[in-house]
Design an enzyme around this catalytic site. Structure first.
Site, PDB file in Angstrom:
ATOM      1  N   GLY A 692       0.695  -1.351   0.065  1.00  0.00           N
ATOM      2  CA  GLY A 692      -0.104   0.014  -0.138  1.00  0.00           C
ATOM      3  C   GLY A 692       1.232   1.342  -0.114  1.00  0.00           C
ATOM      4  N   GLY A 695      -0.748   8.853   1.804  1.00  0.00           N
ATOM      5  CA  GLY A 695      -0.446   9.840   1.941  1.00  0.00           C
ATOM      6  C   GLY A 695       1.159  10.334   2.709  1.00  0.00           C
ATOM      7  N   SER A 696       1.302   9.327   3.588  1.00  0.00           N
ATOM      8  CA  SER A 696       2.492   9.128   4.474  1.00  0.00           C
ATOM      9  C   SER A 696       3.357   8.790   4.733  1.00  0.00           C
ATOM     10  CB  SER A 696       1.330   9.488   6.267  1.00  0.00           C
ATOM     11  OG  SER A 696       1.131   7.953   5.931  1.00  0.00           O
ATOM     12  N   GLY A 697       2.804   7.430   3.569  1.00  0.00           N
ATOM     13  CA  GLY A 697       3.941   6.691   3.780  1.00  0.00           C
ATOM     14  C   GLY A 697       3.789   5.443   2.349  1.00  0.00           C
ATOM     15  N   VAL A 699       4.010   1.223   2.860  1.00  0.00           N
ATOM     16  CA  VAL A 699       3.094  -0.036   3.783  1.00  0.00           C
ATOM     17  C   VAL A 699       3.555  -1.316   2.717  1.00  0.00           C
ATOM     18  CG1 VAL A 699       1.953  -1.385   5.741  1.00  0.00           C
ATOM     19  CG2 VAL A 699       1.181   0.991   4.864  1.00  0.00           C
ATOM     20  N   LYS A 715       5.947   0.283   7.982  1.00  0.00           N
ATOM     21  CA  LYS A 715       5.445   1.837   7.205  1.00  0.00           C
ATOM     22  C   LYS A 715       6.720   2.657   6.862  1.00  0.00           C
ATOM     23  CE  LYS A 715       1.460   4.623   7.174  1.00  0.00           C
ATOM     24  NZ  LYS A 715       0.705   5.782   7.976  1.00  0.00           N
ATOM     25  N   ASP A 815      -7.317  11.916  11.309  1.00  0.00           N
ATOM     26  CA  ASP A 815      -7.911  11.220  10.482  1.00  0.00           C
ATOM     27  C   ASP A 815      -8.409   9.518  10.657  1.00  0.00           C
ATOM     28  OD1 ASP A 815      -8.157  10.660   7.235  1.00  0.00           O
ATOM     29  OD2 ASP A 815      -6.235   9.823   7.388  1.00  0.00           O
TER      30      ASP A 815
END
Length: 984
Positions: A692, A695-697, A699, A715, A815
C-alpha cells in the site's frame, strides 16, 4: 329570484336584509377570487407542484389540497402543506391572505435565512409551523406585533446564534418549539415572561453552559419542559416546584449537579421526570412519593447514593430507571404491589438481598434489568405472570436455586441473560423452546440436566450461551433446525455423544464452542459447510478419527482448537492456507510430517503431545525418517536448482532494495515484546512486499523468520531526507506517546527505527486488510454481515474513546476513516494509521483545541469546522466516526457518485430521512438506505443511524463525546422515543 321579488311590495326590514345578503355574497366572491389569485401566484413563483390548485374545474381554493376555509365565510383560515416536498425560500406571499390564522409548512425543503422582513406580513397568524426544514442563520427578530401568535415551531432546522429578545414579548404564545437546531447562545431568562406558555421545547441545541433560570417558576401554565442536550449546568432551581401544571420535565443528558430538590414534590400534575445522564448526587428524596400522578421516573446515569426508599417503591409508576448509580440496600417488597410497573432498570448499582417474591405478579412487566448488583436468593417466580415479559436481564449477581418453572410458560420472552449467578437444578422443560427467544445466556451457573429436543421451538434463537454449567447428555439433533443461530457456546459442561452431522444446516453459524465436555466419535465432515465459521473450539473432548480435510474450505476461519482429543491421521496440509490466528492440535494421536507452514517455533506448543508427528525443522519434535538413496539424489538435484535460483533472486533483491536500507546510524525504540531485530525488517522493504501507498508513506508486508509474529506491517514514512530538527523532534514525541497505547481496538505499534535518511514504524499485521476494502473492495461487503458490522461500530468507538478520554494528554486521530480501520483474522477492528494524530495539550486559556498549521484528513470524513478553521478537537474525530457508521449501514463510500453532484453521504442521508419525535424515520423506509447485501435489522440499524446523525452534527458542541457514543451503542439508547419524549 330578484325578478320575482321586484313584483312584491317589500317592507323596509326585508329590503335591508336583502341588501345585506347581496353585499355579503359579493364580498365572499371577491374574497375567494383574491385568495385564489394569491395562492396561484405563490405556487407559480415558487414553482411548486401542487395538484388541483387553480384547476379550471374548481376555482374555489376551499377544495384545494392543504387549504381549509371557514365554513360560514368561506375565507381561507388555514394552509397546511406539511410534507409536500416543496422547496425554496419562505413564501411570504401566503401571509397576504388576511384571514389566514394557521400556516404549517413543516417537513419540507424550505431553505435560506428567515428574517423579520419575510415574516412581517404574518403578524396576524395564530399558528406558524416551519419545523423540519433547512433554514439557516439566526432566528428572525420579530419586532412587529405578533400579539395573536399562539404556536411557534421552528424546530429541526439549522438556526444558530441567540434567541432574540422579541421572543419574550409574545404575550399570547402557548407553545414554543426551537429544539434540534444549532442555537449556541444562552438560554434567556426572558422566556420565563411568557405567562401563557404551556410547551417550551429547546432540546438538542448546543447552548452556552448555563443553569436553568430560577425564574422558570413563573411559567405556572407550563405543561412540557423539554431541555435535553442543552448544556445545562448548576442545580435544579427550587422554583421548579411552582410549575403546578407541568406534565413532562426533561433535563436529561446535561451537566446538572447537586441534589434532587424537595420542591420537585410540588409538581402535582407531573407524569414524566427525566433526569438521566447528569451529575446529580445525594439520595432519592422521599418527598417524590407525593407525586401521585407520576408514571415515569428516570434518574439513571448519575451519582446517586443511599437506598431506594420504601415510599418511592410504593408509587404507581409505569417505569422506574435508577441504573448506573451508587445505590445500596435492599429492594422494598412493596415494589411488587405496583399494578402499573412495566419497566424496571436497576443495573450497575450495589443493591443486595432478595428481589421481591411477587415482582411481576400484579403488573404486566415487560422489561427488567437488575444485572451487576449483589442480589441473592431465588429469582422471583411471577416475573412473567401476565405473559408480557420480553427482556429478563440479571447477570453478575448471586441468585441461587432453580430457574422457576413458570419461565417455561413465558411465550413473550425474547432476551434472557442470567449468567454469572449460582442457579442450579434442571432448566424448565418448556423454557428451551420459547418461540420468540433470540438470545439465551445462562453461562457460569450450576445448572444441570439435558438440552431438550423441544429447543427446536426456539426458531428465532441467534445465540445459545450455556457454558460453565453441569449440563449432560447429547446435543439434540433438533438444534440443527435453528437456522438463525450465530453462536453456540456449550463449553465446560458434561455433554457427551457425537456431534450431529446435521450441524451443516446452520449456515449462519460463526462460533462453535464445545471445549471441556465429553463429546466423542468423529468430527463430522459436514462442518466444512459452515462457510461463515470464524471460531471452532472442539478441545478437551474425546473426538476420534481424522481431522476433516473439509475444514480447509472454511474461508474466514481464524481460530481452530482441536487439542486434547484422540484424533489420528495426518494434519491436512491445506490448513496452512487459512489465516489462522490460533491453531492447536496438541495432545492427540496424530502422526506423519508436520506441513511446512506449521513447521515453525511459533506452532511448537500447538503440536506437542503427538509422539508420532515429525518435523525436520522443529527441535521439539522427532526428525522425520530420511528418504531412500534414490530419492536423495533427486532431492539433492532439486535443492541445488532451488539454491541457484534463490541466490540469483537474492542478489537481484539486494540490488533493488539497497536504497531502502539504512547506511548510517539509526535509533531503535521497542514498544512491545518482539523476537526479531530491525535488520530483518530492513531486508523485507522490497517492492514485492509493498502492499500500500498512502499520503504519509509506503506500507510493506514483511515475513519474519523469528519472533512471535509471522508477518508484520512496516510503514516507511515519506518526508524530507534528512528530516529537519523540528520534524525529528515531533516524530519522536508523537511516536513515544503512541507507543504507550494499550488497547484491544488500537493497532499495536511494535517498534520504530529512525535515522538521518529514513523513519520506519513496525505494526502488527492485520490479515483482513481495512474496513474500507471489506466494505467496498473485491472482498465484498457481504463478508461483514450486520452483527459483525455492529461489533465493528462498537469496538471502534471504544478505541477512540480510549484515545480521547483515557490517554493523558488526550490523542486526536485526525484521520478516522474506514481505510484506517484494520481487521484482524477474526474481523475484529483496530484503529490504525496515526500519521496525522495530534496530542491534544490543553492549556489555560486555550479554547479546548489545537490549531493546525496545515489542513489534514480525508475528504468526505472531515468535520465542517476543520475545513475553515483548522481547529482540531476530539469532536472532529466524532464527526468522522459518524461518517464511518453511515458507511457500515449503507455499504457506500462517503462520496459515492450515486449521491449526486456536490453531495456526500451525510447530506444524502440527511435528505433521505425525516426526523420526528419518534426518532429517525426514512422518507420511504430505513430499509432503502441499508446495504442490500446484509440482513436487515431495523431496531439496531435505527439506533446506529440515530448515533450517526448526532455524531455528524454541524456544530462540534452538538456532537456527543466518544464515551457517550459507546454508551448509546451498547445500551438500549432510544432518543426521542414516543413515550419518553412527547413534547408536541
Amino acid at each position: 329570484m330578484f325578478m320575482h321579488l321586484a313584483t312584491q311590495k317589500l317592507n323596509p326590514f326585508d329590503l335591508l336584509l336583502l341588501c345585506a345578503t347581496y353585499l355579503w355574497c359579493c364580498s365572499v366572491a371577491f374574497s375567494l377570487t383574491t385568495d385564489s389569485e394569491i395562492l396561484i401566484s405563490v405556487k407559480n413563483s415558487m414553482n411548486w407542484n401542487l395538484s388541483g390548485w387553480g384547476s379550471s374545474s374548481d376555482h374555489s381554493p376551499c377544495n384545494w389540497s392543504g387549504i381549509t376555509c371557514d365554513p360560514q365565510t368561506l375565507s381561507v383560515v388555514a394552509i397546511d402543506l406539511s410534507d409536500f416536498s416543496i422547496s425554496g425560500e419562505f413564501p411570504t406571499g401566503l401571509c397576504l391572505i388576511r384571514t389566514l390564522l394557521n400556516l404549517s409548512l413543516s417537513d419540507n425543503y424550505l431553505n435560506g435565512t428567515l428574517t423579520s422582513r419575510h415574516l412581517s406580513p404574518c403578524s396576524h397568524l395564530h399558528v406558524l409551523n416551519l419545523s423540519s426544514n433547512l433554514f439557516v442563520g439566526e432566528l428572525p427578530d420579530l419586532q412587529h406585533n405578533f400579539a395573536e401568535l399562539k404556536v411557534l415551531d421552528l424546530s429541526f432546522n439549522n438556526f444558530s446564534g441567540e434567541i432574540p429578545a422579541s421572543f419574550g414579548q409574545f404575550s399570547s404564545l402557548k407553545k414554543l418549539h426551537l429544539g434540534a437546531n444549532l442555537l449556541n447562545g444562552s438560554i434567556p431568562s426572558f422566556l420565563c415572561n411568557l405567562s401563557q406558555l404551556s410547551v417550551l421545547q429547546l432540546g438538542y441545541n448546543p447552548f452556552k453552559p448555563s443553569p436553568l433560570p430560577e425564574s422558570i417558576g413563573n411559567l405556572s401554565n407550563l405543561e412540557i419542559l423539554f431541555l435535553p442536550y442543552t448544556n445545562l449546568i448548576g442545580e435544579i432551581p427550587e422554583s421548579i416546584g411552582k410549575l403546578v401544571s407541568l406534565r413532562n420535565f426533561d433535563i436529561s443528558n446535561n451537566f446538572v449537579t447537586g441534589k434532587i430538590p424537595d420542591t420537585i414534590s410540588q409538581l402535582r400534575s407531573i407524569e414524566q421526570i427525566e433526569l438521566f445522564n447528569n451529575q446529580l448526587y445525594g439520595g432519592l428524596p422521599e418527598s417524590l412519593s407525593k407525586l401521585s400522578t407520576l408514571l415515569r421516573f428516570d434518574a439513571s446515569q448519575n451519582n446517586l447514593t443511599g437506598i431506594l426508599p420504601e415510599k418511592i417503591a410504593a408509587m404507581k409508576l409505569e417505569s422506574l430507571n435508577l441504573n448506573d448509580n451508587k445505590l445500596t440496600g435492599e429492594i422494598p417488597e412493596v415494589l411488587a404491589l405496583n399494578p402499573n410497573l412495566v419497566q424496571l432498570k436497576l443495573f450497575n448499582n450495589s443493591f443486595k438481598g432478595k428481589l421481591p417474591a411477587n415482582l411481576g405478579r400484579y403488573s404486566g412487566l415487560v422489561e427488567i434489568d437488575v444485572s451487576t448488583n449483589s442480589f441473592t436468593g431465588p429469582l422471583p417466580p411471577f416475573l412473567c405472570h401476565q405473559n408480557e415479559l420480553q427482556q429478563l436481564i440479571a447477570f453478575n449477581n448471586r441468585f441461587s436455586g432453580r430457574l422457576p418453572e413458570t419461565y417455561g410458560e413465558c411465550s413473550s420472552l425474547s432476551y434472557v441473560r442470567l449468567g454469572n449467578n449460582e442457579l442450579s437444578g434442571p432448566v424448565a422443560t418448556n423454557f428451551w423452546g420459547l418461540s420468540k427467544l433470540k438470545l439465551l445466556e445462562l453461562s457460569n451457573n450450576k445448572l444441570q440436566g439435558p438440552i431438550l429436543p423441544n429447543i427446536a421451538g426456539a426458531r428465532k434463537l441467534t445465540q445459545l450461551a450455556i457454558s460453565g454449567n453441569n449440563f449432560s447428555g447429547e446435543l439434540p439433533t433438533e438444534i440443527c433446525t435453528l437456522q438463525e443461530l450465530i453462536k453456540v457456546d456449550v463449553s465446560n459442561n458434561k455433554l457427551s455423544g457425537e456431534l450431529p452431522s446435521c450441524i451443516s444446516q446452520l449456515k449462519k453459524l460463526q462460533t462453535v464452542e464445545l471445549q471441556e465436555n465429553f463429546f466423542s466419535g468423529e468430527i463430522p465432515r459436514s462442518v466444512g459447510s459452515l462457510i461463515d465459521a470464524i471460531d471452532l473450539n472442539f478441545s478437551r473432548n474425546q473426538f476420534s478419527g481424522e481431522i476433516p480435510p473439509e475444514l480447509t474450505e472454511l474461508p474466514v476461519l481464524t481460530y481452530l482448537n482441536l487439542a486434547f482429543n484422540s484424533l489420528t491421521g495426518e494434519i491436512p496440509a491445506g490448513l496452512t492456507k487459512l489465516q489462522l490466528n490460533v491453531f492447536n492440535v496438541s495432545y492427540n494421536r496424530l502422526y506423519g510430517r508436520v506441513p511446512f507452514g506449521f513447521s515453525k517455533d511459533l506452532y511448537l506448543s500447538s503440536l506437542m503431545g503427538n509422539p508420532n508427528l515429525c518435523s525436520p525443522d522443529l527441535h521439539g519434535l522427532p526428525p522425520c525418517p530420511k528418504p531412500k538413496p534414490g530419492a536423495v539424489f533427486i532431492i539433492g538435484v532439486a535443492l541445488i536448482a532451488v539454491c541457484f535460483f534463490f541466490l540469483v533472486g537474492a542478489s537481484f533483491r539486494v540490488y533493488k532494495t539497497r536504497s531502502m536500507n539504512p547506511r548510517r546510524k539509526y535509533n531503535v525504540t521497542v514498544f512491545q515484546p518482539v523476537g526479531f531485530d530491525e535488520k530483518e525488517i530492513f531486508s523485507g522493504l522490497s517492492e514485492e512486499n509493498l502492499i500500500g501507498v498512502g499520503g504519509s508513506g509506503q506500507v510493506y508486508k514483511v515475513y519474519l523468520k523469528t519472533g512471535q509474529n509471522q508477518f508484520v506491517a512496516v510503514k516507511r514514512l515519506l518526508g524530507p531526507e534528512p528530516p529537519s530538527p523540528e520534524t525529528k523532534s515531533t516524530f519522536k514525541s508523537e511516536v513515544e506517546t503512541l507507543g504507550q497505547i494499550r488497547h484491544a481496538n488500537i493497532v499495536k505499534l511494535l517498534m520504530c527505527c529512525s535515522g538521518e535518511e529514513f523513519r520506519v514504524l513496525v505494526y502488527e499485521y492485520m490479515e483482513n486488510g481495512s474496513l474500507g476494502d471489506v466494505l467496498h473492495g473485491e472482498k465484498g461487503g457481504s463478508l461483514l454481515d450486520w452483527p459483525r458490522r455492529f461489533t465493528v461500530a462498537v469496538e471502534v468507538a471504544q478505541g477512540l474513546a480510549y484515545l480521547h478520554h483515557d490517554c493523558v494528554p488526550a490523542i486526536v486521530h485526525r484521520d478516522v476513516k474506514s481505510d484506517n480501520i484494520l481487521l484482524d483474522s477474526k474481523m475484529r477492528p483496530r484503529v490504525a494509521d496515526f500519521g496525522l494524530a495530534k496530542v491534544l495539550q490543553k492549556q489555560v486559556g486555550d479554547c479546548d483545541a489545537c490549531t493546525m498549521s496545515h489542513l489534514a484528513g480525508s475528504y468526505g470524513y472531515m468535520a465542517p469546522e476543520y475545513a475553515y478553521k483548522s481547529k482540531v478537537t476530539e469532536k472532529s474525530d466524532v464527526y468522522s466516526y459518524g461518517v464511518v457508521l453511515m458507511e457500515l449501514i449503507t455499504g457506500k463510500r462517503p462520496n459515492d457518485p450515486s449521491f449526486g453532484e456536490n453531495k456526500d453521504i451525510v447530506k444524502w442521508i440527511t435528505e433521505a430521512i425525516l426526523t420526528s419525535m419518534d426518532g429517525i424515520k426514512c422518507c420511504e423506509s430505513l430499509h432503502e438506505l441499508t446495504d442490500a447485501r446484509i440482513t436487515y435489522d431495523r431496531d439496531q440499524m435505527e439506533k446506529v443511524l440515530n448515533v450517526a446523525i448526532l455524531c455528524t452534527s454541524e456544530l462540534p458542541s452538538n456532537r456527543p463525546s466518544m464515551r457517550t457514543v459507546v454508551g448509546m451503542l451498547i445500551k438500549d439508547h432510544k432518543p426521542l422515543s414516543p413515550q419518553r419524549y412527547s413534547y408536541h
